[in-house]
Design an enzyme around this catalytic site. Structure first.
Site, PDB file in Angstrom:
ATOM      1  N   HIS A  51      25.771  71.194   7.278  1.00  0.00           N
ATOM      2  CA  HIS A  51      25.018  70.895   8.498  1.00  0.00           C
ATOM      3  C   HIS A  51      23.607  71.477   8.430  1.00  0.00           C
ATOM      4  O   HIS A  51      23.015  71.802   9.457  1.00  0.00           O
ATOM      5  CB  HIS A  51      25.767  71.428   9.729  1.00  0.00           C
ATOM      6  CG  HIS A  51      27.101  70.756   9.943  1.00  0.00           C
ATOM      7  ND1 HIS A  51      27.988  71.171  10.908  1.00  0.00           N
ATOM      8  CD2 HIS A  51      27.671  69.705   9.338  1.00  0.00           C
ATOM      9  CE1 HIS A  51      29.074  70.395  10.864  1.00  0.00           C
ATOM     10  NE2 HIS A  51      28.906  69.506   9.917  1.00  0.00           N
TER      11      HIS A  51
HETATM   12  C1  LIG Z   1      29.749  66.273   2.475  1.00  0.00           C
HETATM   13  C2  LIG Z   1      29.259  66.229   3.899  1.00  0.00           C
HETATM   14  C3  LIG Z   1      30.182  66.237   4.947  1.00  0.00           C
HETATM   15  C4  LIG Z   1      29.729  66.210   6.267  1.00  0.00           C
HETATM   16  N1  LIG Z   1      30.645  66.066   7.281  1.00  0.00           N
HETATM   17  C5  LIG Z   1      30.199  65.811   8.530  1.00  0.00           C
HETATM   18  C6  LIG Z   1      31.102  65.448   9.572  1.00  0.00           C
HETATM   19  O1  LIG Z   1      32.314  65.321   9.373  1.00  0.00           O
HETATM   20  N2  LIG Z   1      30.582  65.232  10.824  1.00  0.00           N
HETATM   21  C7  LIG Z   1      29.241  65.348  11.081  1.00  0.00           C
HETATM   22  O2  LIG Z   1      28.855  65.165  12.224  1.00  0.00           O
HETATM   23  N3  LIG Z   1      28.377  65.676  10.112  1.00  0.00           N
HETATM   24  C8  LIG Z   1      28.817  65.876   8.848  1.00  0.00           C
HETATM   25  N4  LIG Z   1      27.913  66.148   7.862  1.00  0.00           N
HETATM   26  C9  LIG Z   1      26.491  66.312   8.222  1.00  0.00           C
HETATM   27  C10 LIG Z   1      25.793  64.988   8.520  1.00  0.00           C
HETATM   28  O3  LIG Z   1      26.344  63.941   7.741  1.00  0.00           O
HETATM   29  C11 LIG Z   1      24.287  65.148   8.258  1.00  0.00           C
HETATM   30  O4  LIG Z   1      23.795  66.240   9.000  1.00  0.00           O
HETATM   31  C12 LIG Z   1      23.504  63.914   8.684  1.00  0.00           C
HETATM   32  O5  LIG Z   1      24.081  62.763   8.114  1.00  0.00           O
HETATM   33  C13 LIG Z   1      22.028  64.033   8.270  1.00  0.00           C
HETATM   34  O6  LIG Z   1      21.320  62.899   8.749  1.00  0.00           O
HETATM   35  P1  LIG Z   1      19.780  62.660   8.432  1.00  0.00           P
HETATM   36  O7  LIG Z   1      19.437  61.342   9.013  1.00  0.00           O
HETATM   37  O8  LIG Z   1      19.000  63.851   8.838  1.00  0.00           O
HETATM   38  O9  LIG Z   1      19.702  62.603   6.826  1.00  0.00           O
HETATM   39  P2  LIG Z   1      20.501  61.673   5.801  1.00  0.00           P
HETATM   40  O10 LIG Z   1      21.602  60.935   6.456  1.00  0.00           O
HETATM   41  O11 LIG Z   1      20.864  62.540   4.643  1.00  0.00           O
HETATM   42  O12 LIG Z   1      19.434  60.586   5.367  1.00  0.00           O
HETATM   43  C14 LIG Z   1      18.368  60.806   4.505  1.00  0.00           C
HETATM   44  C15 LIG Z   1      18.200  59.567   3.642  1.00  0.00           C
HETATM   45  O13 LIG Z   1      16.909  59.576   3.056  1.00  0.00           O
HETATM   46  C16 LIG Z   1      17.002  59.174   1.701  1.00  0.00           C
HETATM   47  N5  LIG Z   1      15.845  59.738   1.021  1.00  0.00           N
HETATM   48  C17 LIG Z   1      15.526  61.046   0.882  1.00  0.00           C
HETATM   49  N6  LIG Z   1      14.368  61.187   0.228  1.00  0.00           N
HETATM   50  C18 LIG Z   1      13.909  59.923  -0.048  1.00  0.00           C
HETATM   51  C19 LIG Z   1      12.752  59.415  -0.701  1.00  0.00           C
HETATM   52  N7  LIG Z   1      11.813  60.235  -1.205  1.00  0.00           N
HETATM   53  N8  LIG Z   1      12.617  58.062  -0.823  1.00  0.00           N
HETATM   54  C20 LIG Z   1      13.566  57.227  -0.322  1.00  0.00           C
HETATM   55  N9  LIG Z   1      14.674  57.668   0.317  1.00  0.00           N
HETATM   56  C21 LIG Z   1      14.841  58.994   0.450  1.00  0.00           C
HETATM   57  C22 LIG Z   1      18.343  59.718   1.264  1.00  0.00           C
HETATM   58  O14 LIG Z   1      18.831  59.060   0.116  1.00  0.00           O
HETATM   59  C23 LIG Z   1      19.198  59.476   2.501  1.00  0.00           C
HETATM   60  O15 LIG Z   1      19.794  58.206   2.500  1.00  0.00           O
HETATM   61  C24 LIG Z   1      28.335  66.203   6.541  1.00  0.00           C
HETATM   62  C25 LIG Z   1      27.419  66.185   5.503  1.00  0.00           C
HETATM   63  C26 LIG Z   1      27.846  66.182   4.179  1.00  0.00           C
HETATM   64  C27 LIG Z   1      26.844  66.150   3.069  1.00  0.00           C
END
Ligand SMILES: Cc1cc2nc3c(=O)[nH]c(=O)nc-3n(C[C@H](O)[C@H](O)[C@H](O)COP(=O)(O)OP(=O)(O)OC[C@H]3O[C@@H](n4cnc5c(N)ncnc54)[C@H](O)[C@@H]3O)c2cc1C
Ligand SMILES: *[C@@H]1O[C@H](CO)[C@@H](O)[C@H](O)[C@H]1NC(C)=O
Ligand SMILES: *[C@@H]1O[C@H](CO)[C@@H](O)[C@H](O)[C@H]1NC(C)=O
Ligand SMILES: *[C@@H]1O[C@H](CO)[C@@H](O)[C@H](O)[C@H]1NC(C)=O
Length: 550
Positions: free
Chosen positions: A490
């Protein structure tokens, strides 16, 4: 061996180290092709230059709902560095969770692994859907406090509508099997009450939360929300690594403020492409807590001396980019039960008033050593083992870390440090949570998971560390917290509201550039963040649509 910190995800490290074969996931139910496939293209097919109203960097948890929403009226481009999750059985099923986290390579796998300088192995999504396409699927809305403390300019009515939009599409009520039901009962016996049944809301007590896995165990993720995009307006480009934001001095303002006018990205065969924004358009960074600050730094937005040390031309001095990075420590125990358990990811949560949340999982892991205490022969004749885990994560945290570049190659993970428990409050919360775990282990609901001793009596068989024997000792319990610290993935921050972005998530000092993802959070919302991030994408999509009609 017991000293080895627990590794991914709730199974101690050594269990995975001696694993020789991986569970193969049968492609049991052929899923229907999602509509979004109709507008996904490969970066290699993208022209050298093209124009859009909104360029969304990162097709992740917040990025996909944001893109779908903006495409209602504007031409939207999503640039995602990874590929598509559809058709990958490890990503598309609940049973594939562990495999996805184990099968990692440097540049291609949907889970990108990294180890923080604290020594804790961690992971981030690198696929359409982002981390929501590799996570454990637990879905629970933010706590009330979050909306005030986040510093973001929320409108609570639109917040609720945005949650509902997400929930109608990809959230399900899970069916509890043996381990999750026992944990629910144990949490209640441990005094984490009242029992709130099934609820998506953040309510003190014990509850069953939502899941993004449906009743057949199929994953739904942010990528599914692209299906609600307007196919005439949206283009989703995969295998597109954005290297930097293109800035220009805006001519409209006399103060020569810089403005984002596009991005540079690279496809899989190394060719460069330019995506440019049309007038009144914006670049929206949704690359996550590690990706967004990394990209700002690579674009010359960050601390002047720091950028200079890398030879990156400074476009705008913004000292806190990459600072105030957080990760909630996870601690707990794992046991091997006397009889096999169903596979389960998180479904139940204990929401305490002492700074901690309790959750659980049970995994069937392939196990190579027949000399281990218990094993089950599967039809495929490999040796399998069930590991049941009970864990707590603390609220916050208050301990702050930071992010630094490891390379000017965007594909290389930045160096991160979370400084777990550097704030004594965090350690106290962990001690509180670990004592709650002890209470659950002492509950009647847990009796069935103990082994009969040949001399009478019953006891748990631990995989990894057991709780300290003197649980009244703050010192011993605190020592346990530090020694067994792990992550629940997280992590957040790096572009905090008030430090790097304003209350509307606009990058301070730059026009037409926002960060819409977990990098803006000071605290992790609710028990688990994905509900809030999915909502946030929809919310800011609607907000931007409203702003432009004015
Ligand atoms: C293994 C795991 C289990 C988890 N379990 C849970 C759960 O059960 N419940 C829950 O609520 N949360 C859970 N989480 C946490 C939650 O999934 C994350 O906090 C959330 O998805 C993050 O969202 P975000 O939009 O900030 O980033 P992300 O969803 O990580 O999105 C970022 C995106 O940007 C892309 N990206 C990055 N840099 C670049 C670039 N330079 N060019 C192009 N694309 C790029 C990445 O590939 C990715 O697709 C878990 C996380 C993980 C890793
Ligand atoms: C994109 O290219 C990869 C190979 O680089 C290929 O495997 C994949 O099928 C392509 N995807 C699309 C959507 O065209
Ligand atoms: C939003 O929903 C929550 C319940 O999930 C409710 O308590 C709250 O009053 C709602 N707020 C608004 C402004 O509708
Ligand atoms: C730890 O729990 C006690 C008892 O519930 C509580 O008073 C204290 O505030 C908690 N500590 C923290 C840091 O939340």
């Amino acid at each position: 061996m017991a000293e080895t910190p627990p590794y991914l995800p709730w199974v101690p490290y050594f269990v995975l180290l001696i694993t020789t074969t991986l569970i193969s996931i049968p492609e049991s139910h052929s899923q229907q092709s999602p509509a979004y496939l109709g507008f996904v293209t490969n970066a290699t097919e993208f022209p050298a230059e093209d124009y859009y109203d909104y360029i969304i960097v990162g097709g992740g948890t917040a990025g996909c709902p944001l893109a779908a929403t903006l495409s209602e009226r504007y031409r939207v481009l999503v640039l995602e560095r990874g590929g598509i999750p559809f058709g990958n059985p490890n990503l598309m099923t609940q049973d594939g969770f562990l495999n996805t986290l184990i099968e990692v390579d440097a540049y291609e796998s949907p889970a990108q692994s990294f180890t923080s300088e604290d020594g804790v192995p961690n992971a981030r999504g690198r696929v359409l859907g982002g981390s929501s396409a590799i996570n454990a699927g637990f879905y629970s809305r933010a706590d009330r406090d979050f909306y005030e403390k986040s510093g973001i300019n929320w409108d609570l009515k639109l917040v609720n509508q945005s949650y509902e939009w997400v929930e109608n599409a990809i959230v399900f009520r899970p069916e509890l099997k043996n381990w999750q039901s026992a944990v629910r009962d144990g949490l209640l016996e441990a005094g984490i009450d009242p029992y709130n049944g099934f609820s998506l809301d953040h309510v003190v007590g014990t509850k069953i939360g939502g899941s993004t896995f449906d009743s057949s165990g199929t994953r739904h993720s942010a990528a599914d929300l692209l299906n609600y995009g307007n196919p005439l307006n949206i283009n989703v480009v995969v295998h597109a690594s954005v290297e930097r934001v293109i800035l220009a001095s805006s001519t409209v303002y006399s103060n020569s403020k810089q403005s984002a006018i596009g991005v540079v990205f690279r496809d899989r065969i190394g060719h460069y492409h330019h995506a440019m924004v049309r007038e009144r358009g914006e670049v929206l960074l949704c690359a996550g807590a590690l990706g967004t600050p990394q990209l700002l730094l690579l674009s010359g937005i960050g601390s002047r001396p720091y950028l200079a040390s890398w030879g990156i031309p400074v476009a705008h001095h913004l000292p806190y980019v990459g600072q105030f990075l957080y990760d909630n420590p996870r601690n707990g125990i794992s046991i091997v039960p006397p009889a096999p358990l169903d596979h389960s990811l998180i479904q139940v949560a204990g929401i305490t008033t002492s700074g901690t949340y309790l959750e659980a999982a049970s995994n069937i892991v392939p196990f190579a050593s027949p000399a281990r205490p218990i094993f089950i022969r599967s039809p495929g004749s490999s040796v399998y083992l069930t590991v049941a885990t009970l864990m707590e994560k603390i609220i916050g945290p208050l301990s702050t870390g930071s992010l630094r570049l490891a390379s000017i190659d965007v594909r290389v993970n930045p160096i991160v440090r979370f400084n777990y428990f550097s704030n004594p409050d965090d350690l106290e919360k962990c001690v509180n949570g670990t004592r709650k775990i002890a209470d659950v282990l002492n509950s009647r609901a847990m009796e069935d998971f103990k082994f009969h001793q040949w001399f009478g009596g019953r006891e748990f068989r631990y995989v990894g560390a057991a709780l300290p024997t003197d649980q009244s000792s703050d010192v011993e319990m605190g020592e346990f917290c530090r020694r067994t610290v792990s992550t629940i993935w997280h992590y957040h921050g790096g572009c905090l509201v008030g430090k790097v972005v304003d209350q509307n998530l606009k990058v301070i000092g730059i026009d037409a550039l926002r960060a819409v993802d977990g990098s803006t959070f000071t605290v992790s919302p609710g028990t688990n963040p994905q509900a809030t991030l999915l909502m946030m994408g929809r919310f800011f999509g609607k907000k931007l649509l409203r702003e432009r009609t004015r």
